[in-house]
Design a protein around this motif. Sequence first.
Motif, short mmCIF file in Angstrom:
data_model
loop_
_atom_site.label_atom_id
_atom_site.label_comp_id
_atom_site.label_asym_id
_atom_site.label_seq_id
_atom_site.Cartn_x
_atom_site.Cartn_y
_atom_site.Cartn_z
N LYS A 124 -22.66 -4.84 -1.00
CA LYS A 124 -21.82 -4.11 -0.35
C LYS A 124 -22.81 -2.58 0.02
O LYS A 124 -22.27 -1.92 0.90
CB LYS A 124 -20.55 -3.66 -1.44
N LEU A 125 -23.43 -2.36 -0.95
CA LEU A 125 -24.26 -1.12 -0.78
C LEU A 125 -25.26 -1.09 0.36
O LEU A 125 -25.31 -0.46 1.48
CB LEU A 125 -25.04 -0.89 -1.95
N LYS A 126 -25.83 -2.65 0.83
CA LYS A 126 -26.69 -2.67 2.00
C LYS A 126 -25.49 -2.61 3.15
O LYS A 126 -26.24 -2.10 4.03
CB LYS A 126 -27.04 -4.22 1.65
N ASP A 127 -24.48 -3.13 3.01
CA ASP A 127 -23.73 -2.99 4.29
C ASP A 127 -23.40 -1.60 4.51
O ASP A 127 -23.24 -1.21 5.80
CB ASP A 127 -22.18 -3.92 4.17
N ALA A 128 -22.86 -0.79 3.51
CA ALA A 128 -22.68 0.46 3.61
C ALA A 128 -23.67 1.37 4.21
O ALA A 128 -23.65 2.15 5.39
CB ALA A 128 -22.16 1.29 2.37
N ASN A 129 -24.96 0.99 3.93
CA ASN A 129 -26.23 1.77 4.56
C ASN A 129 -26.42 1.31 6.08
O ASN A 129 -26.62 2.28 6.77
CB ASN A 129 -27.30 1.09 3.78
N GLU A 130 -26.18 0.02 6.21
CA GLU A 130 -26.40 -0.33 7.76
C GLU A 130 -25.46 0.13 8.65
O GLU A 130 -25.56 0.63 9.57
CB GLU A 130 -26.51 -1.91 7.55
N ARG A 131 -24.05 0.20 8.11
CA ARG A 131 -23.11 0.66 8.76
C ARG A 131 -23.06 2.34 9.28
O ARG A 131 -22.81 2.71 10.35
CB ARG A 131 -21.60 0.56 8.46
N LEU A 132 -23.56 3.02 8.15
CA LEU A 132 -24.07 4.45 8.41
C LEU A 132 -24.95 4.51 9.47
O LEU A 132 -24.96 5.31 10.28
CB LEU A 132 -24.21 5.08 7.15
N ILE A 133 -26.15 3.79 9.10
CA ILE A 133 -27.19 3.73 10.36
C ILE A 133 -26.70 3.66 11.74
O ILE A 133 -27.35 4.52 12.61
CB ILE A 133 -28.27 2.97 9.74
N LYS A 134 -26.07 2.61 11.77
CA LYS A 134 -25.72 2.57 12.95
C LYS A 134 -24.56 3.32 13.61
O LYS A 134 -24.80 3.66 14.95
CB LYS A 134 -24.68 0.92 13.00
N GLU A 135 -23.94 4.03 13.00
CA GLU A 135 -22.99 5.02 13.29
C GLU A 135 -23.79 6.55 13.94
O GLU A 135 -23.77 6.88 14.82
CB GLU A 135 -21.75 5.51 12.19
N ILE A 136 -25.08 6.67 12.98
CA ILE A 136 -25.73 7.63 13.34
C ILE A 136 -26.49 7.48 14.62
O ILE A 136 -26.52 8.11 15.49
CB ILE A 136 -26.75 8.05 12.25
N GLN A 137 -27.11 6.22 14.65
CA GLN A 137 -27.63 5.85 15.98
C GLN A 137 -26.91 5.73 17.10
O GLN A 137 -27.40 6.05 18.14
CB GLN A 137 -28.32 4.53 15.92
N LYS A 138 -25.66 5.12 17.03
CA LYS A 138 -24.50 5.11 18.22
C LYS A 138 -24.26 6.80 18.48
O LYS A 138 -24.49 6.90 20.05
CB LYS A 138 -23.27 4.50 17.87
N ILE A 139 -24.19 7.68 17.93
CA ILE A 139 -23.63 8.98 18.24
C ILE A 139 -25.07 9.78 18.86
O ILE A 139 -24.93 9.92 19.96
CB ILE A 139 -23.33 9.78 17.07
N ILE A 140 -26.15 9.37 18.22
CA ILE A 140 -27.46 9.98 19.08
C ILE A 140 -27.86 9.22 20.25
O ILE A 140 -28.03 9.98 21.26
CB ILE A 140 -28.58 9.75 18.10
N THR A 141 -27.62 8.03 20.41
CA THR A 141 -27.53 7.28 21.85
C THR A 141 -26.59 7.74 22.70
O THR A 141 -26.99 8.00 24.06
CB THR A 141 -27.84 5.85 21.68
N GLU A 142 -25.30 8.12 22.40
CA GLU A 142 -24.47 8.36 23.08
C GLU A 142 -24.63 9.78 23.53
O GLU A 142 -24.62 10.20 24.87
CB GLU A 142 -22.90 8.52 22.69
N VAL A 143 -24.85 10.62 22.76
CA VAL A 143 -25.37 12.04 23.16
C VAL A 143 -26.53 12.24 24.18
O VAL A 143 -26.45 12.87 25.12
CB VAL A 143 -25.46 13.12 22.12
N GLU A 144 -27.72 11.32 23.72
CA GLU A 144 -28.78 11.15 24.66
C GLU A 144 -28.40 10.70 25.97
O GLU A 144 -28.86 11.35 27.14
CB GLU A 144 -29.76 10.56 23.89
#
Length: 140
Positions: free
Chosen positions: A113-133
């Motif tokens: 569950k901790l691994k999944d939460a980390n990976e989900r947060l990483i994906k969200e941060i990357q998604k926002i940065i990619t969209e803004v870029e």
Amino acid sequence: MMIKNAPYKFSEFQSLRFEYGYGDTLNNTYDSKTGEYQFINRRDSLVKINLKLSKDELLYLHRKAADLGFWDFPANELNPDVKGRVPRFVIQFNYLRKSKKVMYDASFNGNEKLKDANERLIKEIQKIITEVEARQRNSK
């Protein structure tokens, strides 16, 4: 009500720092305070641009971190048994009175569950940065 009483309040938010790469080589970095974003592109070149996230985007990431329990993540989620080119991520939220920094290896062999939460947060941060870029690139 829970967010209002959380130890990390968005009204005290200062910045987000996100770094990633392999092992100790974290060439890809983003700092919301300065807007400095550098990354290795597909041609293995280091690209540096200025990228500003809006208050709404930062609030979204703050809330996503709260939803996923980021404030309770251990500071180091590494797997010392694995050597070599393992993706590593550092996420740091800075607030007026405190900061929370987590270092996460993709090879981390802890709680699922901790691994999944980390990976989900990483994906969200990357998604926002990619969209803004992409939005910034298309507006030029």
